[in-house]
Design a protein around this motif. Structure first.
Motif, mmCIF file in Angstrom:
data_model
loop_
_atom_site.group_PDB
_atom_site.id
_atom_site.type_symbol
_atom_site.label_atom_id
_atom_site.label_comp_id
_atom_site.label_asym_id
_atom_site.label_seq_id
_atom_site.Cartn_x
_atom_site.Cartn_y
_atom_site.Cartn_z
ATOM 1 N N ASP A 199 0.869 -1.189 0.000
ATOM 2 C CA ASP A 199 0.000 0.000 0.000
ATOM 3 C C ASP A 199 0.903 1.236 0.000
ATOM 4 O O ASP A 199 1.481 1.597 1.023
ATOM 5 C CB ASP A 199 -0.910 -0.027 1.232
ATOM 6 C CG ASP A 199 -1.855 1.168 1.290
ATOM 7 O OD1 ASP A 199 -1.711 2.106 0.471
ATOM 8 O OD2 ASP A 199 -2.731 1.167 2.180
ATOM 9 N N LEU A 200 1.011 1.895 -1.139
ATOM 10 C CA LEU A 200 1.967 2.991 -1.285
ATOM 11 C C LEU A 200 1.530 4.272 -0.580
ATOM 12 O O LEU A 200 2.317 5.221 -0.485
ATOM 13 C CB LEU A 200 2.193 3.276 -2.781
ATOM 14 C CG LEU A 200 2.749 2.103 -3.588
ATOM 15 C CD1 LEU A 200 2.882 2.483 -5.060
ATOM 16 C CD2 LEU A 200 4.078 1.629 -3.027
ATOM 17 N N ALA A 201 0.296 4.312 -0.081
ATOM 18 C CA ALA A 201 -0.168 5.478 0.668
ATOM 19 C C ALA A 201 0.034 5.319 2.165
ATOM 20 O O ALA A 201 -0.014 6.304 2.902
ATOM 21 C CB ALA A 201 -1.648 5.737 0.372
ATOM 22 N N ARG A 202 0.257 4.097 2.611
ATOM 23 C CA ARG A 202 0.342 3.830 4.047
ATOM 24 C C ARG A 202 1.632 4.358 4.647
ATOM 25 O O ARG A 202 1.650 4.820 5.788
ATOM 26 C CB ARG A 202 0.225 2.317 4.284
ATOM 27 C CG ARG A 202 0.184 1.886 5.740
ATOM 28 C CD ARG A 202 -1.029 2.403 6.437
ATOM 29 N NE ARG A 202 -1.138 1.888 7.800
ATOM 30 C CZ ARG A 202 -1.783 2.519 8.773
ATOM 31 N NH1 ARG A 202 -2.371 3.687 8.549
ATOM 32 N NH2 ARG A 202 -1.845 1.985 9.975
ATOM 33 N N ARG A 203 2.739 4.270 3.910
ATOM 34 C CA ARG A 203 4.049 4.718 4.383
ATOM 35 C C ARG A 203 4.795 5.359 3.227
ATOM 36 O O ARG A 203 4.485 5.080 2.067
ATOM 37 C CB ARG A 203 4.851 3.521 4.916
ATOM 38 C CG ARG A 203 5.118 2.483 3.861
ATOM 39 C CD ARG A 203 5.700 1.196 4.408
ATOM 40 N NE ARG A 203 5.844 0.181 3.358
ATOM 41 C CZ ARG A 203 6.954 -0.033 2.664
ATOM 42 N NH1 ARG A 203 8.047 0.682 2.909
ATOM 43 N NH2 ARG A 203 7.003 -0.962 1.723
ATOM 44 N N PRO A 204 5.773 6.210 3.487
ATOM 45 C CA PRO A 204 6.577 6.758 2.396
ATOM 46 C C PRO A 204 7.489 5.678 1.829
ATOM 47 O O PRO A 204 8.255 5.055 2.568
ATOM 48 C CB PRO A 204 7.369 7.890 3.063
ATOM 49 C CG PRO A 204 7.411 7.524 4.514
ATOM 50 C CD PRO A 204 6.147 6.767 4.803
ATOM 51 N N VAL A 205 7.398 5.442 0.542
ATOM 52 C CA VAL A 205 8.149 4.369 -0.118
ATOM 53 C C VAL A 205 9.228 4.980 -1.007
ATOM 54 O O VAL A 205 8.920 5.643 -1.997
ATOM 55 C CB VAL A 205 7.217 3.466 -0.950
ATOM 56 C CG1 VAL A 205 8.027 2.442 -1.740
ATOM 57 C CG2 VAL A 205 6.205 2.771 -0.044
ATOM 58 N N MET A 206 10.482 4.777 -0.621
ATOM 59 C CA MET A 206 11.616 5.198 -1.441
ATOM 60 C C MET A 206 12.127 3.964 -2.176
ATOM 61 O O MET A 206 12.402 2.938 -1.543
ATOM 62 C CB MET A 206 12.740 5.784 -0.592
ATOM 63 C CG MET A 206 12.321 6.898 0.351
ATOM 64 S SD MET A 206 11.534 8.280 -0.456
ATOM 65 C CE MET A 206 10.066 8.428 0.569
ATOM 66 N N ALA A 207 12.243 4.038 -3.459
ATOM 67 C CA ALA A 207 12.606 2.867 -4.256
ATOM 68 C C ALA A 207 14.058 2.943 -4.715
ATOM 69 O O ALA A 207 14.532 3.985 -5.156
ATOM 70 C CB ALA A 207 11.685 2.753 -5.467
ATOM 71 N N ALA A 208 14.736 1.816 -4.597
ATOM 72 C CA ALA A 208 16.061 1.675 -5.197
ATOM 73 C C ALA A 208 15.909 1.118 -6.606
ATOM 74 O O ALA A 208 14.851 0.593 -6.975
ATOM 75 C CB ALA A 208 16.923 0.738 -4.352
ATOM 76 N N ILE A 209 16.962 1.253 -7.399
ATOM 77 C CA ILE A 209 17.013 0.612 -8.711
ATOM 78 C C ILE A 209 18.081 -0.475 -8.641
ATOM 79 O O ILE A 209 19.257 -0.181 -8.435
ATOM 80 C CB ILE A 209 17.354 1.600 -9.836
ATOM 81 C CG1 ILE A 209 16.390 2.788 -9.840
ATOM 82 C CG2 ILE A 209 17.321 0.886 -11.197
ATOM 83 C CD1 ILE A 209 16.737 3.849 -10.868
ATOM 84 N N SER A 210 17.650 -1.722 -8.769
ATOM 85 C CA SER A 210 18.579 -2.850 -8.808
ATOM 86 C C SER A 210 18.764 -3.260 -10.262
ATOM 87 O O SER A 210 17.786 -3.564 -10.950
ATOM 88 C CB SER A 210 18.026 -4.037 -8.005
ATOM 89 O OG SER A 210 18.059 -3.781 -6.620
ATOM 90 N N THR A 211 20.015 -3.270 -10.710
ATOM 91 C CA THR A 211 20.297 -3.591 -12.102
ATOM 92 C C THR A 211 21.182 -4.827 -12.193
ATOM 93 O O THR A 211 22.273 -4.857 -11.618
ATOM 94 C CB THR A 211 20.991 -2.410 -12.811
ATOM 95 O OG1 THR A 211 20.164 -1.244 -12.726
ATOM 96 C CG2 THR A 211 21.247 -2.724 -14.275
ATOM 97 N N LEU A 212 20.689 -5.827 -12.885
ATOM 98 C CA LEU A 212 21.488 -7.008 -13.206
ATOM 99 C C LEU A 212 22.293 -6.685 -14.451
ATOM 100 O O LEU A 212 21.721 -6.486 -15.533
ATOM 101 C CB LEU A 212 20.574 -8.209 -13.435
ATOM 102 C CG LEU A 212 21.240 -9.501 -13.928
ATOM 103 C CD1 LEU A 212 22.221 -10.032 -12.896
ATOM 104 C CD2 LEU A 212 20.189 -10.540 -14.286
ATOM 105 N N THR A 213 23.613 -6.602 -14.316
ATOM 106 C CA THR A 213 24.491 -6.247 -15.430
ATOM 107 C C THR A 213 25.073 -7.521 -16.025
ATOM 108 O O THR A 213 25.805 -8.253 -15.356
ATOM 109 C CB THR A 213 25.620 -5.318 -14.951
ATOM 110 O OG1 THR A 213 25.035 -4.151 -14.349
ATOM 111 C CG2 THR A 213 26.498 -4.876 -16.114
ATOM 112 N N ILE A 214 24.726 -7.769 -17.280
ATOM 113 C CA ILE A 214 25.111 -9.007 -17.963
ATOM 114 C C ILE A 214 26.099 -8.697 -19.087
ATOM 115 O O ILE A 214 25.893 -7.776 -19.877
ATOM 116 C CB ILE A 214 23.876 -9.725 -18.537
ATOM 117 C CG1 ILE A 214 22.942 -10.179 -17.408
ATOM 118 C CG2 ILE A 214 24.277 -10.920 -19.400
ATOM 119 C CD1 ILE A 214 21.660 -10.834 -17.897
#
Length: 386
Positions: free
Chosen positions: A177-192
């Motif tokens: 629930d993105l309204a319930r708490r502040p959600v900071m997102a990381a970007i995870s990148t699989l480098t191939i």
């Protein structure tokens, strides 16, 4: 997993004791939570929490992911200062309790990287035929510490206490629930690195040092990974850096090449068009030598940390040209791999055996494990196999 030592009576020492237990047992604690979780809430075949529409059926070219800016977003319901966390708050020498988990980390267990920078707060995830649309507003990095690390600490303390209640986890309820708490997102990148001639592929892997990072320490992870945030809090960066590829580019520079995070953007915005790394990789992308995909997003069951999942597939020659000086250690941990007889850095083979090993037996962050699983599932599309 149990720690048979008696818990310290001093609240600060007790907090450090639980924090140490958390960092030493993140993988086991996550598996314990997974055993208690409804599998319907997980991305199938992975340890990541997500809503169904957050994971596309097929990889989406990154350029088709649209971002929407919403600076007037309402405050979230929770901010980490709730009374449900009183039982885990240590007390200062004067007797007053630390109100925020980040305050306790700063004074009692500060890692090398610990700065309350501005971040892009995830507000909404929409889908359409053209691709996903992500809405973002303003947030701070310590929102991650005050809520995500606090809820993990609470769970670790409950396990040490023999299964005590976790009222803050209960107060959060549905972590998606993105309204319930502040959600900071990381970007995870699989480098191939993909060798079209031989068909072989390999990827780079990271071990995150708990002495250096405040979250996810002691676990393996894909690389690079970084919070989706501006390069500096100066106001001109907010719009200039609001771009997924630019965020990935900076992390490639920092984590794989060991470049500094100081881009001079405290004085002026980054001129991405003039940056040699961006110019060369943009040209490679246009020529089909670099392909970047969006595989969705999800949340860690222990911490509720949110990761956007991306894959960058480099043709072997381009990878070798770009990362001739790839580093073994960086500000967050060290790369897992070997150097062959020619001096070229080798990664982890992108094979079923290695994917199964890392996602099943090794202590890996849920986002990285899910990303590897999804990438293997979509390997034909990612590697352009017939």
């Amino acid at each position: 997993m149990a720690d048979d030592r008696p818990g310290p009576s001093d609240s600060r020492e007790h907090w450090r004791w639980v924090r140490s237990f958390l960092n030493d047992h993140r993988f086991e604690l996550t598996n314990r939570l997974l055993a208690e979780s409804d599998p319907e809430r997980l991305v199938p075949g992975t340890p990541l929490l997500a809503r169904r529409h957050w994971i596309p059926e097929q990889p989406v070219p990154l350029e088709r992911v649209r971002l929407r800016w919403q600076p007037d977003a309402p405050e979230a319901d929770l901010d980490g200062g709730e009374p449900e966390l009183d039982r885990i708050r240590p007390r200062r020498r004067g007797g007053t309790a630390y109100r925020r988990y980040a305050d306790a980390v700063r004074e009692l267990a500060r890692p090398r990287l610990f700065e309350d920078r501005s971040c892009y707060r995830l507000l909404d995830v929409g889908t359409s035929a053209g691709g996903p649309t992500l809405a973002f507003g303003r947030g701070r990095y310590f929102d991650v510490i005050d809520i995500c690390e606090a809820v993990a600490h609470e769970y670790a303390a409950a396990v040490l206490a023999g299964g005590a209640a976790t009222p803050f986890r209960a107060a959060i309820g549905d972590p998606t629930d993105l309204a319930r708490r502040p959600v900071m997102a990381a970007i995870s990148t699989l480098t191939i690195r993909h060798d079209r001639r031989t068909g072989e592929a390999e990827f780079v892997l990271h071990w995150r040092d708990p002495e250096k990072v405040a979250s996810g320490g002691g676990l393996f992870q894909v690389m690079p990974v970084g919070m989706f945030q501006a390069s500096h809090d100066a106001p001109w960066n907010e719009g200039n850096d609001f771009d997924l590829w630019r965020a990935i580019l900076r992390e490639l520079s920092e984590e794989l090449l060991g470049d500094a995070e100081d881009y001079g953007s405290d004085r002026a915005p980054i001129d991405y068009a003039a940056w040699p790394l961006n110019r060369s990789l943009t040209a490679a992308h246009e020529a089909g030598r670099l392909r970047v995909f969006w595989l969705g997003l999800g949340m860690d069951p222990l911490t509720f940390v949110t990761d956007m999942l991306t894959v960058a597939v480099f043709d072997a020659e381009l990878f070798d040209e770009t990362f001739r000086r790839i580093v073994s250690t960086n500000d967050e941990g060290h790369r897992v791999g070997l150097d062959d007889a020619t001096g070229r850095s080798t990664g982890i083979p992108f094979t079923a055996e290695q994917v199964d090993r890392l996602t099943g037996a090794e202590p890996m962050q849920p986002a990285g494990a899910a990303l590897l699983r999804l990438a293997w599932r979509h390997r034909k599309a990612l590697l352009q196999l017939s």
